[in-house]
Design an enzyme around this catalytic site. Structure first.
Site, PDB file in Angstrom:
ATOM      1  CB  SER A  60      -0.896   0.020   1.237  1.00  0.00           C
ATOM      2  OG  SER A  60      -1.674  -1.141   1.313  1.00  0.00           O
TER       3      SER A  60
HETATM    4  N1  SAM Z   1      -0.530  -4.894   4.028  1.00  0.00           N
HETATM    5  C1  SAM Z   1       0.223  -5.111   2.831  1.00  0.00           C
HETATM    6  C2  SAM Z   1       1.594  -4.502   2.855  1.00  0.00           C
HETATM    7  O1  SAM Z   1       1.957  -3.817   3.808  1.00  0.00           O
HETATM    8  O2  SAM Z   1       2.352  -4.760   1.899  1.00  0.00           O
HETATM    9  C3  SAM Z   1      -0.525  -4.740   1.578  1.00  0.00           C
HETATM   10  C4  SAM Z   1      -1.575  -5.709   1.294  1.00  0.00           C
HETATM   11  S1  SAM Z   1      -2.139  -5.876  -0.352  1.00  0.00           S
HETATM   12  C5  SAM Z   1      -2.881  -4.332  -0.686  1.00  0.00           C
HETATM   13  C6  SAM Z   1      -3.487  -6.987  -0.026  1.00  0.00           C
HETATM   14  C7  SAM Z   1      -3.061  -8.402   0.298  1.00  0.00           C
HETATM   15  O3  SAM Z   1      -4.198  -9.126   0.761  1.00  0.00           O
HETATM   16  C8  SAM Z   1      -2.520  -9.175  -0.887  1.00  0.00           C
HETATM   17  O4  SAM Z   1      -1.231  -9.645  -0.606  1.00  0.00           O
HETATM   18  C9  SAM Z   1      -3.510 -10.327  -1.060  1.00  0.00           C
HETATM   19  O5  SAM Z   1      -2.935 -11.525  -1.496  1.00  0.00           O
HETATM   20  C10 SAM Z   1      -4.049 -10.457   0.355  1.00  0.00           C
HETATM   21  N2  SAM Z   1      -5.355 -11.144   0.471  1.00  0.00           N
HETATM   22  C11 SAM Z   1      -6.450 -11.068  -0.330  1.00  0.00           C
HETATM   23  N3  SAM Z   1      -7.436 -11.852   0.158  1.00  0.00           N
HETATM   24  C12 SAM Z   1      -6.967 -12.418   1.283  1.00  0.00           C
HETATM   25  C13 SAM Z   1      -7.509 -13.329   2.236  1.00  0.00           C
HETATM   26  N4  SAM Z   1      -8.744 -13.818   2.146  1.00  0.00           N
HETATM   27  N5  SAM Z   1      -6.729 -13.721   3.272  1.00  0.00           N
HETATM   28  C14 SAM Z   1      -5.456 -13.248   3.410  1.00  0.00           C
HETATM   29  N6  SAM Z   1      -4.889 -12.394   2.529  1.00  0.00           N
HETATM   30  C15 SAM Z   1      -5.638 -11.980   1.484  1.00  0.00           C
END
Ligand code: SAM
Length: 212
Positions: A60
């Site tokens: 993000s």
């Molecule tokens: N917090 C992160 C960082 O600091 O880099 C950014 C997160 S990114 C915008 C969103 C993440 O959520 C992705 O890596 C994606 O694979 C994960 N994601 C999506 N659905 C998910 C789920 N049901 N459980 C766990 N992770 C999930």
């Protein structure tokens, strides 16, 4: 190596009103974002923008991490659940906010990203974060209840398991919508659930049982 760039970014985040408290400022100054982005993006680590981390996912933008940290009102020693570890950067910032006696559990559904996040956190010498592989739309029952839960992907609604795994007086922060979302702050007060809209944001989708 990137100290000056980090300081400049934090000063901009303060001037633009995203970083409001000394605690969040200090956490941003401690975490080297360059360790959480792919090598090819290191020179852009301190531009206030999301960056690709592989598998179609992103780290993000710093201003979004700041907005979420300020809204979540994290205190020392708390137990926090993050859904969507991605690169591990946001969890690293929250790890500083809870301090050594607090803990962050972060769930990532893509194994390769989870392993890399774990490696990134190790490189940054952060010891109070556990990265778990799984469907975070179901929360993470093993260590419930949590003081704070936050979701870093776009959810169709507020997953029931997350509400159930939140402590009384706990807070949950979640982007609700499909890509273009409303950031919702939810507070649990006994049987009452209070919800406040904090404004628009853009996130990749929450994929899973209670997601898309
Ligand atoms: N917090 C992160 C960082 O600091 O880099 C950014 C997160 S990114 C915008 C969103 C993440 O959520 C992705 O890596 C994606 O694979 C994960 N994601 C999506 N659905 C998910 C789920 N049901 N459980 C766990 N992770 C999930």
């Amino acid at each position: 190596m990137f100290e000056l760039e980090r300081e400049r970014l934090v000063n901009n985040l303060i001037r633009e009103g995203y970083v409001k408290t000394d605690e969040v400022k200090k956490a941003f100054l401690k975490v080297p974002r360059e360790l959480f982005v792919p090598d090819s993006f290191k020179m852009r680590a301190y531009v206030d923008t999301p960056l690709e981390i592989g598998k179609g996912q992103t780290i993000s933008a710093p201003h979004m991490v700041a907005i979420m940290c300020e809204a979540l009102d994290v205190k020392k020693d708390q137990k926090i659940l993050e859904i969507g570890a991605g690169s591990g950067y946001h969890a690293a910032i929250v790890a500083y906010l809870v301090g050594e006696k607090g803990h962050v559990y972060t769930i990532e559904r893509i194994e390769k990203l989870a392993n890399r996040a774990q490696e990134n956190l190790k490189q940054a010498n952060i010891k109070n974060v556990n990265v778990e592989i799984g469907d975070g739309s179901e929360g993470f029952e093993k260590y419930e209840p949590y003081d704070r839960i936050y979701v870093t992907c776009a959810s169709p609604g507020v997953p029931e398991p997350l509400l159930n795994q939140l402590k009384d007086s706990g807070k949950l922060l979640i982007p609700v919508g499909k890509m273009f979302c409303n950031l919702k702050l939810i507070e649990k007060k006994g049987k009452d659930i209070l919800s406040k809209d904090l404004g628009g944001c853009v996130f990749v989708p929450l994929v899973g049982r209670h997601g898309y």
